[in-house]
Design an enzyme around this catalytic site. Structure first.
Site, PDB file in Angstrom:
ATOM      1  N   HIS A 198       8.660  98.699  50.796  1.00  0.00           N
ATOM      2  CA  HIS A 198       9.798  98.212  51.594  1.00  0.00           C
ATOM      3  C   HIS A 198       9.523  98.245  53.100  1.00  0.00           C
ATOM      4  O   HIS A 198       9.929  99.193  53.775  1.00  0.00           O
ATOM      5  CB  HIS A 198      11.027  99.086  51.314  1.00  0.00           C
ATOM      6  CG  HIS A 198      11.609  98.894  49.958  1.00  0.00           C
ATOM      7  ND1 HIS A 198      12.589  97.965  49.705  1.00  0.00           N
ATOM      8  CD2 HIS A 198      11.337  99.489  48.784  1.00  0.00           C
ATOM      9  CE1 HIS A 198      12.910  98.007  48.423  1.00  0.00           C
ATOM     10  NE2 HIS A 198      12.164  98.924  47.840  1.00  0.00           N
ATOM     11  N   CYS A 239       9.231  94.553  46.467  1.00  0.00           N
ATOM     12  CA  CYS A 239       9.646  95.421  45.351  1.00  0.00           C
ATOM     13  C   CYS A 239      10.280  94.626  44.209  1.00  0.00           C
ATOM     14  O   CYS A 239       9.569  93.867  43.549  1.00  0.00           O
ATOM     15  CB  CYS A 239      10.545  96.520  45.882  1.00  0.00           C
ATOM     16  SG  CYS A 239      10.482  97.980  44.842  1.00  0.00           S
ATOM     17  N   GLU A 294      10.973  96.667  55.329  1.00  0.00           N
ATOM     18  CA  GLU A 294      12.229  96.537  56.082  1.00  0.00           C
ATOM     19  C   GLU A 294      12.887  97.895  56.333  1.00  0.00           C
ATOM     20  O   GLU A 294      13.817  97.998  57.116  1.00  0.00           O
ATOM     21  CB  GLU A 294      13.190  95.586  55.348  1.00  0.00           C
ATOM     22  CG  GLU A 294      13.930  96.157  54.151  1.00  0.00           C
ATOM     23  CD  GLU A 294      13.077  96.302  52.887  1.00  0.00           C
ATOM     24  OE1 GLU A 294      11.865  96.033  52.950  1.00  0.00           O
ATOM     25  OE2 GLU A 294      13.635  96.703  51.849  1.00  0.00           O
TER      26      GLU A 294
HETATM   27  N1  GLN Z   1      12.659  99.382  39.992  1.00  0.00           N
HETATM   28  C1  GLN Z   1      13.280  98.203  40.514  1.00  0.00           C
HETATM   29  C2  GLN Z   1      13.126  97.025  39.568  1.00  0.00           C
HETATM   30  O1  GLN Z   1      12.114  96.858  38.957  1.00  0.00           O
HETATM   31  C3  GLN Z   1      12.737  97.822  41.869  1.00  0.00           C
HETATM   32  C4  GLN Z   1      13.060  98.871  42.869  1.00  0.00           C
HETATM   33  C5  GLN Z   1      13.189  98.351  44.267  1.00  0.00           C
HETATM   34  O2  GLN Z   1      13.301  97.162  44.505  1.00  0.00           O
HETATM   35  N2  GLN Z   1      13.221  99.278  45.200  1.00  0.00           N
HETATM   36  O3  GLN Z   1      14.007  96.246  39.468  1.00  0.00           O
END
Ligand code: GLN
Length: 193
Positions: A172, A79, A174
């Site tokens: 995610h 992410c 995890e």
């Molecule tokens: N929207 C976040 C970003 O771009 C990422 C979200 C996340 O890591 N769950 O920083």
């Protein structure tokens, strides 16, 4: 025994460490530059990419991490971590590592539908489908020649990719009990190529 560092500035690093322990892998939090020494791989968790990017700079980690990434060191990022590893990112107010030849869009699923779960077909880990949790997730807009897209949503948009020993995931793993993507990363860590 392989030793994996998990960047522990922000986000679900505790969960990544727990999953690695389930796989009988030594896993340690990383906050200081010297803690990057002696590792066999690194995980960059998600949360907020601008914040993590700024903290990486403040903690003097960013140059060393960039060096490792460009040097072919095994890194898996999820992410916001995927955002930080990408070469091109739209809408970020911090430095990134810029090591993986992908273009990434932050918060790609919009504000209202910013979180969802779906079952993904990921041929690299086989059946069954992987239950993926997306939280204000990015997606992959562009991928270079050396990049293998590992998973796509039904509309074709890339949400997981690999380049050399780097793996990025828009979701995610995890936050589930499915160990397969961490096991996949460990097979990359162990491979000699
Ligand atoms: N929207 C976040 C970003 O771009 C990422 C979200 C996340 O890591 N769950 O920083």
């Amino acid at each position: 025994m392989k030793k994996i560092g998990v960047l522990a500035l922000q986000g679900a690093f505790v969960e990544h460490i727990a999953l690695l322990h389930h796989l009988k892998v030594e896993a340690v939090p990383v906050r200081l530059p010297q803690e990057l020494r002696g590792l066999d791989g690194l995980i960059i968790p998600g949360r907020e990419s601008t914040t993590i990017g700024n903290l990486m700079k403040e903690y003097d980690l960013i140059a060393l991490m960039r060096e490792l990434a460009l040097d072919g060191f095994p890194i898996m990022s999820t992410c916001a971590g995927m955002v930080l590893l990408a070469k091109n990112v739209s809408g970020i107010n911090s430095e990134t590592l810029g090591a993986m030849d992908i273009g990434v869009k932050r918060n790609a699923f919009g504000r209202q539908v910013d979180s969802f779960e779906t079952d993904l077909d990921i041929p690299a880990i086989g059946e069954p489908h992987f239950h993926a949790v997306f939280i204000r997730a990015p997606h992959i807009e562009r991928s270079g020649d050396g990049v293998e897209v590992l998973a796509r949503l039904p509309n074709g948009v890339g949400v997981a990719a690999r380049q050399g020993k780097m793996v990025v995931l828009a979701f995610h793993p995890e936050l589930t009990s499915d160990l397969r993507l961490h096991a996949y990363f460990m097979s990359i860590v162990r491979s000699e190529r």
